[in-house]
Design an enzyme around this catalytic site. Structure first.
Site, short mmCIF file in Angstrom:
data_model
loop_
_atom_site.label_atom_id
_atom_site.label_comp_id
_atom_site.label_asym_id
_atom_site.label_seq_id
_atom_site.Cartn_x
_atom_site.Cartn_y
_atom_site.Cartn_z
N LYS A 110 8.27 0.02 5.54
CA LYS A 110 7.71 1.29 5.09
C LYS A 110 8.86 2.19 4.63
CE LYS A 110 4.18 3.58 6.77
NZ LYS A 110 3.26 4.39 7.61
N GLY A 119 0.67 5.77 0.92
CA GLY A 119 -0.07 6.90 1.49
C GLY A 119 0.83 8.10 1.58
N GLY A 120 0.31 9.13 2.25
CA GLY A 120 1.07 10.37 2.35
C GLY A 120 2.34 10.23 3.15
N MET A 121 2.43 9.21 3.97
CA MET A 121 3.60 9.04 4.82
C MET A 121 4.54 7.94 4.29
SD MET A 121 3.52 11.29 7.14
CE MET A 121 2.37 12.42 7.91
N GLU A 128 5.42 4.44 1.35
CA GLU A 128 4.95 3.21 0.72
C GLU A 128 5.32 2.02 1.59
OE1 GLU A 128 7.15 3.52 -2.83
OE2 GLU A 128 5.75 4.88 -3.83
N VAL A 129 4.43 1.01 1.60
CA VAL A 129 4.64 -0.15 2.46
C VAL A 129 4.77 -1.39 1.58
CG1 VAL A 129 3.75 -1.51 4.38
CG2 VAL A 129 3.27 0.94 4.27
N GLY A 147 0.83 -1.19 0.00
CA GLY A 147 0.00 0.00 0.00
C GLY A 147 0.86 1.23 0.00
N ASP A 174 -1.92 10.66 15.54
CA ASP A 174 -2.55 10.42 14.24
C ASP A 174 -3.43 9.17 14.31
OD1 ASP A 174 -3.15 10.93 11.58
OD2 ASP A 174 -1.48 9.73 10.83
#
Length: 887
Positions: free
Chosen positions: A41, A21-23, A25-26, A19, A134
């Site tokens: 990550k 996201g803004g923080m 890639e995993v 996956g 968060d």
């Protein structure tokens, strides 16, 4: 940045993407060193380009990596390969909460269970100074073992620092300006975050409330068409009540979420631990049927309540009052002063011996167990309509809580066990003879300290199971026979325990360290203890006292102050029946009403004939000529029992013993002229004899302390030739448990063992001709049987019963052997050899056999029949007990 399969980041080989996201890639990756799959990550370049940010991130990552909790995704490693910064985390199988919420709201049971697990994870981190910042459904993974929180504590360093004090200084989030899209992380931010103020643990509580709301309703707590409208909603508006979206949800859940979402951090739950406790209380209340019903169910329940008895109505009123009181206490609006309430015991429960109440660490649930083998563990959530049994806890004794309130330890079936309350799973920790065990305590480090027997010290064992290791040893110089009722103090390194010696005047409390390095006397003439609201609680003569106590140094200060009276205790186990939580909730079982009984004859046809008025009788013994009975009568005013002689022909009674302490287990001489008994005399125990007329002085036949370390002494029979007395004693340390001795009445009067094996032998009775003895013995199965063997040779041993038996009785003029079996009096005909027929009940109806003796002709039995209640039907509860002291 997209990494291809086979790319190496240090020892990790990239396998497949998971996956983005803004923080970052995993990816799924393989750890070549340990041979396990992990999640890697990769951080975006704009977060790792700054050396200062990288250093700050590495420091925070090291802190987070020390978080060990079953509901926090473990951080294994942090590294840099070339210009790529990455994290290595536990690989989880499942779906995120955000993915699950696409399908709609969660069932109430899942909402509460996942909520408790999230709260537990937050509490663990907050206690180590880590704030998530968060928390959102996308950072909650749902797995087979429960929730796992992701990115714990890393958002603080992964996001750019915002200037304080300005809404416009907040970073723009993807999707906030796109019409018709669901807004992202902002929907879970607390007002202080939006205003650029410092975040703390209460910030996570706000986000948790938003997540909990969404789980329960399937809708966002706050929404807006733009960034400005969303921020305005968070800062100014309240979400619609959960009950307006889900009418069947309990009102208490609404209250929990509203408090989470309070605009001012001071008005929120101040700790995740308190929040988790509230959710656990709601969950247990719902499981026991007290959660808010639907409207129709409520109307139906209302019609049913109209038909309830007055007593049941009072119970409901008491439960409702507790709900209100607990809600007020939780909101901080409970009036100053302690509040007392009565909590009824479950109607279907059977607590053998006495009820042992143990309050949970959060002060909201009472675990109820007993002293005997018939007991089952019950849980009573304060404010619920009734208690609920815990399956798999048959024969549970002496329950004690885990520090987090998720599990309960107890003794049953020769084992120390634990039950996980969420799953209901019961597991064995170690061996511990439950009929001899005397309490346990569960430390914060996962160590359980427990008392395994009447003649042992304390042992310690991991709560997960293992081999028990000795921790303390009874002090021979004090005459201690056992250490009991351990109690961990808040630091988890020290505990208090109860030491009982041969002489009851020297019962004492000791302060010790769990590593065995410290062990010293703290207090004498007291009971088991609890530590609550800065004070040590203990009982003296049925009165509960509190005294200021420093748990770190183990020092008492000031004078004891009376808290409550009439606190019950367990006969034979030296335990006061009370418990207290750290926040000041106290529960205790009051002393039961007098166990009065009538003395009555009962024949083989079941007909009963009264012999004497109702009193507190114990251990009646008929004279060999059948004209009199020696029986103990307990006087509650003096607190002692004495032997009396009742004349069965002419009526009337004569007092035989006169203290200063109690006398028990009388036996008659063969010619019916004298009575022997056991009595305490100036804080020693002895066997005495006295003329049955009551006249003349008593003679001391044996000072029991001359036998060394013995206890639980009982006279059993007088030989037909009049030459010796049979008595039983518990011999700690001898390796033979409970044994039977013969006391010669001539010569040096030195006791001689007649039944002294590793088995427990009790209730020796001589055959009328003196050539055989009958007795009960437990060979370790927990189910004693009746045996017969020749006397004095000890040959020809044979087993008479197969389904259990005790209290052997051998009438002087009858060819039958009597005994108790399965709660009733039975007998076997005695034939040549001797041989014995199959057991049959003495009378058809099952009657209570509290204490009895058989007439010489064997045609009727003198029995004690209880009158009225013989046990308390409720426990007493005090909320904020220290306030009562101030008052």
């Amino acid at each position: 940045m997209t990494l291809a399969a086979g790319t190496r980041l240090g020892p990790y080989e990239i396998l497949t993407p998971l996956g983005a996201g803004g923080m970052g890639e995993v990816y799924r990756a393989r750890d070549a060193r340990l041979g396990r799959d992990v999640a890697v990550k990769v951080l975006p370049s704009h977060l790792s380009s700054s050396a200062e940010v990288r250093q700050r991130f590495e420091r925070e990552a090291k802190t987070v990596s020390q978080l060990s909790h079953p509901h926090i995704c473990a951080l294994y490693d942090v590294g840099r390969e070339g210009d790529v910064d990455y994290l290595v985390m536990e690989l989880l199988e499942g779906e995120t909460l955000s993915e699950r919420l696409v399908k709609g709201s969660l069932p109430l049971e899942q909402t509460l269970r996942y909520g408790q697990e999230i709260a537990g994870a937050l509490d663990k981190a907050h206690r180590q100074g880590i704030v998530h910042r968060d928390l959102k459904p996308g950072n909650v993974m749902l797995t087979k073992s429960g929730v796992k929180l992701l990115d714990f504590g890393l958002a603080k360093v992964m996001a750019p620092e915002a200037a304080k004090g300005s809404l416009t200084s907040l970073p723009t989030q993807q999707g906030l300006t796109e019409e018709g899209t669901i807004l992202g992380t902002f929907q879970y931010m607390a007002p202080e975050q939006l205003e650029g103020k410092e975040a703390d643990a209460r910030t996570d509580v706000f986000a948790f409330g938003a997540v909990l709301y969404e789980m329960a309703t399937g809708k966002k707590a706050f929404s807006g068409a733009s960034q400005a409208s969303l921020i305005a909603a968070i800062l100014e508006r309240e979400p619609a009540p959960i009950s307006s979206v889900q009418p069947t949800s309990p009102p208490a859940l609404d209250r929990v979420v509203r408090r989470c979402l309070a605009k001012d951090p001071e008005d929120r739950w101040q700790s995740a631990a308190d929040l988790g406790s509230e959710l656990r209380w709601i969950s247990e209340s719902s499981a026991s049927g007290s959660a808010a019903p639907t409207a129709e169910a409520g109307r139906r329940r209302g019609r049913e309540r109209l038909a309830w008895t007055t007593a049941a109505g009072f119970a409901v009123a008491a439960a409702a009052a507790l709900v209100w009181l607990l809600a007020q206490r939780g909101s901080g609006s409970l009036p100053r002063g302690s509040v007392r309430a009565v909590v009824p015991l479950p109607a279907k429960a059977e607590f053998e011996g006495a009820v042992v109440p143990e309050i949970s660490p959060d002060g909201r649930t009472i675990a109820l167990s007993g002293l005997g083998s018939k007991s089952l563990l019950w849980l009573r959530t304060l404010g619920a309509d009734d208690a609920r049994p815990v399956p798999g806890t048959e024969s549970a004794r002496y329950a004690f809580w885990s520090p987090d309130g998720r599990s309960v330890g107890f003794f049953a079936e020769g084992k120390l066990k634990r039950v996980d309350l969420a799953s209901g799973a019961v597991s064995t920790i170690c061996d511990a003879a439950e009929d001899q065990a005397r309490g346990g305590s569960w430390g914060a480090d996962g160590t359980i300290v427990f008392s395994g027997g009447r003649d042992t010290g304390l042992s310690r064992v991991p709560a997960a199971g293992g081999n028990a290791q000795a921790l303390t040893k009874p002090d021979a110089s004090r005459g201690d026979t056992s250490h009991r009722w351990p109690y961990f103090l808040p630091d988890g390194r020290h505990l208090i325990y109860f030491a009982t010696p041969n002489t009851s005047s020297r019962n004492a409390i000791f302060f010790a360290s769990s590593d065995g390095q410290e062990n010293r006397l703290l207090l004498e003439d007291a009971s088991n203890v609890a530590f609550s609201a800065g004070r040590l609680l203990f009982v003296r003569k049925n009165k509960l006292f509190a005294q200021d106590f420093d748990p770190r140094r183990g020092r008492l200060a000031g004078a004891p102050v009376l808290v409550a009276e009439n606190v019950g205790s367990g006969f034979g186990v030296t335990r006061a029946m009370f418990s207290a939580s750290a926040d000041g909730t106290l529960v205790y079982a009051p002393s039961p009403p007098p166990q009065r009984s009538t003395l009555e004859w009962i024949g083989r046809d079941g007909r009963r004939t009264a012999v004497a008025e109702a009193m507190e009788y114990y251990t009646p013994r008929l004279s060999p000529d059948g004209t009199r009975v020696a029986v103990g009568i307990f006087d509650r005013r003096s607190g002692q029992g004495d032997i009396w002689i009742l004349d069965l022909l002419r009526g009337g009674r004569t007092r035989l013993t006169f203290g200063p302490d109690s006398a028990w287990t009388p036996v008659w001489s063969p010619d019916s002229t004298r009575v022997a008994y056991v009595r305490s005399d100036d804080h020693t125990r002895g066997i005495f004899v006295k003329d049955a007329s009551g006249g003349g002085a008593e003679e001391k036949l044996l000072a029991l302390e001359s036998m060394g370390d013995v206890g639980d002494e009982h006279l059993q029979d007088w030989s037909p030739d009049g030459s010796q007395l049979a008595f039983g004693v518990w011999r700690p340390g001898a390796g033979t448990n409970y044994d039977v001795f013969l006391l010669p009445l001539h010569g040096d009067r030195k006791p001689v063992p007649v039944l002294a094996t590793k088995d427990d032998e009790h209730d020796l009775r001589f055959a009328p001709d003196g050539l055989w003895i009958a007795y009960s013995a437990d060979t370790g199965s927990g189910n004693p049987q009746i045996y017969v063997q020749s006397f004095p040779e000890g040959k020809g041993k044979r087993q008479v019963t197969s389904e259990g038996g005790g209290d052997a009785l051998w009438p002087r003029k009858a060819g039958e052997l009597f005994f108790t079996a399965e709660g009733r009096l039975s007998f076997s005909a005695v034939g040549p050899g001797p041989s014995f027929s199959a057991a049959q009940p003495f009378f058809a109806a099952k009657q209570p056999s509290v204490c009895s003796d058989v007439a010489p002709d064997g045609q009727r039995v003198l029995n004690c029949f209880p009158v009225g209640e013989d046990a308390a039907s409720a426990v007493e509860l005090i909320l904020d007990w220290p306030a009562g002291l101030r008052k």
